[in-house]
Structures are given as structure tokens and as C-alpha cells.
Design an enzyme around this catalytic site. Sequence first.
Site, PDB file in Angstrom:
ATOM      1  N   GLY B  84       1.036  -0.962  -0.089  1.00 25.08           N
ATOM      2  CA  GLY B  84       0.212   0.392   0.180  1.00 25.08           C
ATOM      3  C   GLY B  84       0.544   1.115  -0.489  1.00 25.08           C
ATOM      4  O   GLY B  84       2.512   1.334   0.274  1.00 25.08           O
ATOM      5  N   GLY B  86       0.483   6.145   0.620  1.00 25.85           N
ATOM      6  CA  GLY B  86      -0.474   6.669   0.197  1.00 25.85           C
ATOM      7  C   GLY B  86       0.672   7.998   0.893  1.00 25.85           C
ATOM      8  O   GLY B  86       1.650   7.985   0.229  1.00 25.85           O
ATOM      9  N   GLY B  87       0.263   9.404   0.516  1.00 20.36           N
ATOM     10  CA  GLY B  87       0.714  10.603   0.820  1.00 20.36           C
ATOM     11  C   GLY B  87       1.936  10.553   1.899  1.00 20.36           C
ATOM     12  O   GLY B  87       2.954  10.585   1.777  1.00 20.36           O
ATOM     13  N   ASP B 207     -10.214   8.568  13.211  1.00 19.83           N
ATOM     14  CA  ASP B 207     -10.072   8.264  11.688  1.00 19.83           C
ATOM     15  C   ASP B 207     -11.044   6.994  11.311  1.00 19.83           C
ATOM     16  O   ASP B 207     -10.008   6.253  10.112  1.00 19.83           O
ATOM     17  CB  ASP B 207      -8.271   8.763  10.793  1.00 19.83           C
ATOM     18  CG  ASP B 207      -8.928   8.546   9.817  1.00 19.83           C
ATOM     19  OD1 ASP B 207     -10.653   9.051   8.753  1.00 19.83           O
ATOM     20  OD2 ASP B 207      -7.514   7.941   8.897  1.00 19.83           O
ATOM     21  N   ASN B 212     -10.142   1.327   7.118  1.00 16.68           N
ATOM     22  CA  ASN B 212      -9.276   0.386   8.295  1.00 16.68           C
ATOM     23  C   ASN B 212      -9.857   0.172   8.989  1.00 16.68           C
ATOM     24  O   ASN B 212      -9.500  -0.085  10.284  1.00 16.68           O
ATOM     25  CB  ASN B 212      -9.328   2.849   9.509  1.00 16.68           C
ATOM     26  CG  ASN B 212      -8.149   2.748   8.855  1.00 16.68           C
ATOM     27  OD1 ASN B 212      -7.346   3.501   8.154  1.00 16.68           O
ATOM     28  ND2 ASN B 212      -8.185   4.892   9.287  1.00 16.68           N
TER      29      ASN B 212
END
Lengths: 201, 836
Positions: B84, B86-87, B207, B212
Site C-alpha cells: 500500500g 499513500g501520501g 479516523d 480502516n
Amino acid sequence: MGEKMTCEPSNNVTRLLREAAAGDSSAAGELLPLVYEELRGMARRQLARGPAGNTLQPTALVHEAYLSLVKGGDPGWNGRGHFFGAAAKAMRHILIDQARRKQAVKHGAGLVRTELDHADLPVALNVPDMLALDEALKELEAADERQARVVMLRFFAGLTAEETAEAMGVSLATINRDWRFARSFLHARLRGFDLGEEGAR
Amino acid sequence: MSAAMIRRASEIFQRAVELPGPSRAAFIRSQCGDDAALLALVRQLLSADAGSDGGPLDAPLFRGSRGEECPTRLGNYELVRVIGEGGMAVVYEARQESPRRTVAIKVLRAGVFSHELLRRFEHEAHILGQLQHPGIAHIYESGVAEIADAPGLVRRQPYYVMELIRGRPLNVYADDLSLSMKDRLELVARVCDAVQYAHQRGVIHRDLKPANILVAEPESVVTASDTSHEHAVPKVLDFGVARITGGELTTPTMNTEAGRLIGTLAYMSPEQIGGGNESADTRSDVYSLGVILYELLSGRQPHDVSGLPLHEAVRCIQEEEPPRLGGLSRGLRGEIETIVARAMEKDRERRYPSAMELASDIRRFLRGEAISAKADSALYVLRKNARRHRALLSAAGGAVLGLAVFAAYAWQQATRFETLSHEERAARLAALSEAQKAQVLSDFLSSVFELAAPDPGRGHNLTLTDMLDEATHRLDAGALSGHEDVEAGVRTTLAVTYDSLELMEAVVGHMKWLVAYNARTRGEQSEEYFRAVKKLAQAHSEAGRPGVGVELYSRALHIARRVFGEDSEEVTRTLDSLANSEMRMGRAEQALPIALEAVERMNRALGPEAHPTAFVTYNLAAVYRALGRLSEAEECYDRALPVFDRLAPGTITTTRARWGYARDVLRLTGRAEQAEAHLRDTIETATLTLGPEHAETIAAERALALVLLDLGRRDEAARLLSDALAACRGVRRWVLLAEGGVVRDYAELMLAAGEGERAIAQAAVTLDRLETLHGRLHERSLLMMEFTAGVLFRCGKVEQAQSMLADLASRAEQVYGPDDRRTQRWKQGVAGLLPR
């Protein structure tokens, strides 16, 4: 980080950045070789140390170079813009140089010195991609200079979109629009070559 | 390829990407005409745009992220592949030698500049590692790899090693297996159990969203033979990670990655959106669970914010009531829709106080027992609708982020409302529909926030208060005249923001306008008018005019009785506020019967275990304490604290009550050791939930310093205060609220120890920081200057003190005028410093 370094070069760079920010184009010209030497020096030092895998990313190199050169004080957004502009150019130069050298080896074009100076930075792009990117970027520069600058800052200096917007003094929306097009353009041009493995996603 | 052709392709591309997919093809053909080469290029570009995520340019030169260049080791782990990206982080699948197992490693892409972030990471990762629950992806190890890149160059890369879960996101799993409503409810109840477990350990997720929460595939579950979903184990990922990365990493990316933000917004509670991650508590997670439940049951999100501009999405979540579940599907009518609605209440006081209680209600429903949640009364529904336009007010304490979101969006707007002439503006405003008013507001804020945008012609160091003051100034000059409802919205936002900065004089200004506005438009017997009067009362009270506060609260009470009824919660809460104002007047005797009545009413209405009851009881404790009736104060604390600890551990109020108890009861009744233990515990939790630099964490540390002084441990107290000061100063943002108090305590301690120079130096640093933040003429700067002059004076530096006071008096004259009592006082020089 580099605390033993003399104050001389950093003051110099900070001064040049301030002058460049004030519109002195000769200052901007003097800047490039200084940044170039610093980046190469740092790359050399790190390659002399560890095995591959523990190396600093090129983009992190640029940030480290910034920290070590500009510790004399904050040169303001415009000054930072000049710094990262110069760093992006230097980085592009170093990487293209490296790609050409590798290609020359592959094609057996003469002997290549293998001193540390010429050890390779760990770049994600393969040689043909790197050279193709350079060509595509030249095309883009001719068509729209601003879009090309966005690519330089984001790709070669590793700036985020916000940092790019700040460095160029334009809005984020503009940066995002420019980046979206430029990215698609470069990808489209790169597809003409063998891309190898795509990123994981 | 010619430059002209690229430019033309760029133009067409930019416009085409704005169009919905189906209409693009026709648009491109019409633009390219019979230029086949151009047409081919544009098509290529659009296909690259659609399919190039993760291509070579998306992870700038980052060798670790793909293919053959992937680093092969990290510490004791062999990295297998990237799973994975992501930023914020890259996630690898990795193998561990001993114990032999496959794990996931999340390597954060920390910025080079954030040492503060690394420190926080280490602290929190340690706590997260102690979460051990079958429903939570276990963090085995975490750390910061120190990698020497070159002599003197060390790169620090934070990482987590965690349980590798091969599973599908909750919603995907449920849909793939076509689970029944009952099974879906059971799954969510299990997620609640895991969340509750973490909450009890002081960890808030912040979050929660389906992405998630992975449901492990049957074969990787411990008992592989059972493939029934009855034993499916939902595992919650990334507990507390939002806080570690959120502080410094998410906010800056907010502007660019609006799309991604909006994806996350859909699950975020109104208070998180309004006040940022810091204002989240356990009930914010309950909200997110409610949204997840809503989506799992109905197949759609409660607020459809996709494709909305950011400010619209924010407004929608804060103000709009989602469609009732029962309206979407007949099968979802009744109790289940009550449960979901209760979990998703916009006002967190009305939500399930804990994930456990949400789970209990779900299970009661599944067993066919009566649930605890009650459907809203008709009156409440009416009031809730009336509340729509005040959503920003209710997100008290953190509208700054709201403003930032507005600003981020506003920057992208091309319209320059400010450049229009007055007549043009008025004409445009008059023609606006309700929906367009938000746009006007954006434009106005954009004109203000442009000041802060990089602009070569201007200085770059405008402070937040500069911007707020500028906005205030423009409003007062009539920038939005002729469109009062928009102005009311802006002023409300400004008032809340000033309030969160504790700049009460400015709040008073805006609230006066809003009181008059609401009286005019809604009448004096309206909820809006009541709220405005109450807020104005609070502002006056906190600005040092509690007498005015008492008067206004009495008026508010009168209105509340007529508008909401004698037995309403509003009446009770206003009584509570009135008592507080009396306390500020120093009239504890008068406050006592009022505070007692508030507690009695709350008890009657909500029972002793409710959070609001605990809150008013805690306020009553302050009254008893002021009257010197410590044993009664202690009784109040004994009733309130367990409720706080259970329902809202580690929140601002809980922290405040806990240190108040230690300082005012335990310490004053000679139980200093107990006070110390209690405070250390409080500080540990608050550091985790609120952060080390939060005003309440710091306040607890100040209380501890006081206790240590009582115990004769002066050096420890001094060290504690100096650390607290360092924590305040480590914060580069605008949050300086705690620093003034700490520096005062510290300076007093140093003065008493005969180390006047240190006291002077620290006061001067804080003064300088305040001036940089708020400007030289700001009230906070002026008060700090007075304090600094006092320190100088007490060190015998009379001349320096005199000249500082002269400077202070001349600044005060500019700000408050020559006749103001502060100006007068400072004009007297050191004589004015004497006790007044």
C-alpha cells in the site's frame, strides 16, 4: 547536521538567495554551481558510507542540502523558490548525467571511471525512462515553461504541491492544474518506451 | 511535436477533465476537428490522466516504493513487497526471522523538518503497542530507524511493525457475502467492542472508516475450518495514527488533496471538522461508528459529499440532517433507525456516551429487547431544524480550522468579490439564491485571506489575528452591507474563532452585532436571540466584566424560561452559567443557591450518571471551594470525576476537573502526596489524548509544580515548569494560550529563588512571541509587557521597568484611548504596579 561546516558558504548562499529574490539575475546564476557542488558532495559522502538500501532519497538530498546551505536564516518564500529551482536543475543534471553514463557503459562506449564520484544515486526510473523524461520535459519547456517548472520542482526537488505553489508564488489551484496536465503529458510520452514494472497500487 | 500543438492539447485537456466522462468524447472531437494527430494526443493524455496513478512521476524519485529498487531490509525484517502506498506512508509486507512470521510494516514519510513529529511518534507508538485486542490490528513493534547516510547526516525514519491482515474492508466484505442486516449489526457491534477497549486505555481512533476496518478472510482466521461469517473478525487498523500523523502532516495537505480529505470527511464528526483532531474525544469515534453503521445498513453515506466543494461538504456535515434510515428503506424503520440517529447526533452530548453503549443497544435490538436510546421528541426536532444556521457556533473552540478550510477553498476561487464597486456588489448580492450565499461568504473570506497568500508585494508574516482583525474591520466598514444574513454567518465564525483564542473583547464586538441582528430578524422570544445574548454574556464575563455578564445571563434565563419551558435543559445550563458569572464577581454566596439548583435540575432530568450532570456538579465544587467548604467540594468531585473518567477520559473538561481536584481539594486538605500521584496520572493521560503542549496538560503541570513546592521539592518544580515552557515554545502555531500562565509561575519561582535574571529572560521571550503572534498593540502583549515590567522592577531594574511602562502607556493610549483606566495606571509608571 553538518554543524562543523564553516559559515562561509551558507552565508554566501543565503546572501545570493536574497539577492536573487530581489531580482538580481546574476545572483541566481551564481547559485546553481554552489547548489550543484553541494548536492554532488552529499551524494558522494553518502555513497561512500552505506550499502544500497540505506541511502538518502534524492529528494531528501535536496532538503538536506537546503538545511546545510541555508542555515544562515530564512531567505523568504521567493528566496526558497530560487533555491529549489536551482536544486531541481542541479538534480536533473546529475541524474541525466548518470543515466547517460550508464547507457554509455551498456553500449560499451569506452572506459568509464568507477571512482566514487561516479557511483550512482538510487533512482527509481530506469535509464531509458530517465532519458525519455528529459526529452519530454524539453518539449514541455518549449510549450509551457510554467508547467515544466512545476515538474522540475515537484519531481526533481521533491516539493509538495503546497511548497511548489509557495516557491513559484502562484496559487495551489494553478499548480494542481499544471501538474495534472504535465504529469499526463510526460506519462503519455514515456509510454512510447518500455516502462518496466508499474508502481504498486 | 510542436510547442503550439502541446499548448492546444493542454487547453483542450484542461477543459475536458472538468467534464463528466460521457460528454468528453464529443467535446474532444469538436475541439480537435479533423486534426488527427491532435486528437490522438489528447486521447493519450486523458488515458494517461485516468490510468497513471502510481506511475513513475507520482512518487518523486522515491526508490523505496516500487519494483526492483525496493529496499530489502529494515532492521530485522526482510521486506517482501509494497502492499500500500499513500501520501503519508508506504506499507510493506515483510518477513520476520524470529518469531517467524509475516508482518506489515508501515514506514512514515516524515518530512525532514519535523523533529517534534518524531518525538511524538515515539511516545504514542509505545502506547499503541500496548493495545492487545482481537479486534485491533496489533502493533508488534515500532521505532525510528536511524540510518546514517553520510558522516554527520542521519535520516530518521519512523515505522510500525504490525499484524498483517489479509482481509477486505468492512463494507466490501458485507456486500461480497450479501450479509443480512442482523450479521451486519453484529459485525459493527464487534467493532464497537474493539473501539471501547482502546477508549478505556485512553486511545481515540480519530479516523474510523470502512477502509480502516478489515474483515479477515476465513482462511487466515485462527480456526481456518470455519468459513461462516459468524466468526468473521473485524480488525481495526491505524488506531491513534491520525493523531500521530495528523498534527503536522494532514493539515498542510488539506489544500491540495481536497478530494481525499472529502473522502475522510464523510466519517468525521462535526466537532472534528470544526475543531480539528485535537477536539476529538471518544464520542467522535462513536459518531464515525454511527456513519459506518448507516452506510452498512442503507448502502449509502448519510451525507453525500462527493463532488462537493470543500466548504459545502463541511457545511453539509455540520448542518444538514441526513435522511432518516426509515425513509430509505421500510425495513430500517423503528428502533434501528433510532440507534443510528443517536450515534450520529451532531451534538456530542446527545450521542451514546461510549462505544460500549452503542454496542449494547445494537445487541439489545438483536435480542428483541428494549433499547436505551429514545426517539427525538417533536419539540427537539423543531429546535434542531432551527439550529441549522448556527452550526459553526456550536463547534465552539475550534473554528480556526473551519476558517482555514474556507480559506483553502476560497483561494481557488477566481471571483474577486472585493474588486467590484459597491453598486455592483449590492446588485449581485440581491440576485443571490440561498445556495449561493455560501459562495459570497467564501469570496469575502478569500479577500481577507489573500493577505496571507504568498504575494511578492507584501510581507509574508501576517498573523492569524491580523487576518481576523482585518475581516472585522472590513465588516465594520460595511463590506457585506445589504446582505445581513451572510454577514451574520461571518461574524458568528469570527466570534467563535476569537473565542478560541480567548480574545474576548473582539468576541463582545461581534456578539453585540449578532444580538441586535437576531432581535431584529427573529424577535426577542427566539432561540437565536437567546443564544446570542448568552454568548455575549459569557464574553463580557470573561473579558473582565462579570457584572454585565450576570445582567445578560439573567435576561437569557428569562427568555429561556419562556422559549424552552421551565424544565428545559437550556434553563438549567443558563443557571449554571449565571452561577459562574457570580463567581467571577467574587460572589460565591450568591452563586451557591443557583449552582445547587442547576445540579438538582440536571439530576432530575438526566440522572447522576450523565455527563452534563457531572459538569454542573463539578462547577458546584468550585463554588464550595471558594467558600472554603472543602469537604462539600470534595463530595462534588467524588460524584463528578468518575463520570468524567468513564464517559470522556482525557478530554479537556475531564483534565481540568482532575487537576482542579488535586490542586484545590487534595492539596489544600494536606494530602500532597496523593495530589502528586493523581496529577501525574492526569498528565500522562492528557499528554496522550490532548498532547503535551495542550493548555490543559500544561495547566495540570502547573498544578503539579505547586504541589511539589508544597512538598519542598523546589528543584523538581522548577524543572517541571521549565519543561512545560519548552513544550509551549515548541509549538510554532498560534496556540500560546498556556504559555503566559507558565511563564508567570516560572518567573515567580525564579524571583523567589533569587534568580531574577532568568525570570526576566523568560518573560522577555514570551513577550516577544506574543508580539510576533498578535502584534505589539494586542491586549495579550500589553498584559505580558506589564508583567515583564513588574519582574524588572522587582529585580531592582527600576529604570528599565519605567521605560517599558512608558512604552506600554503610549501603546495603551493608542488602543484604549487616554482616559482608559489601564492607560492611566501604566502612565503612573512603577507606582501603578503596586497592589491595586
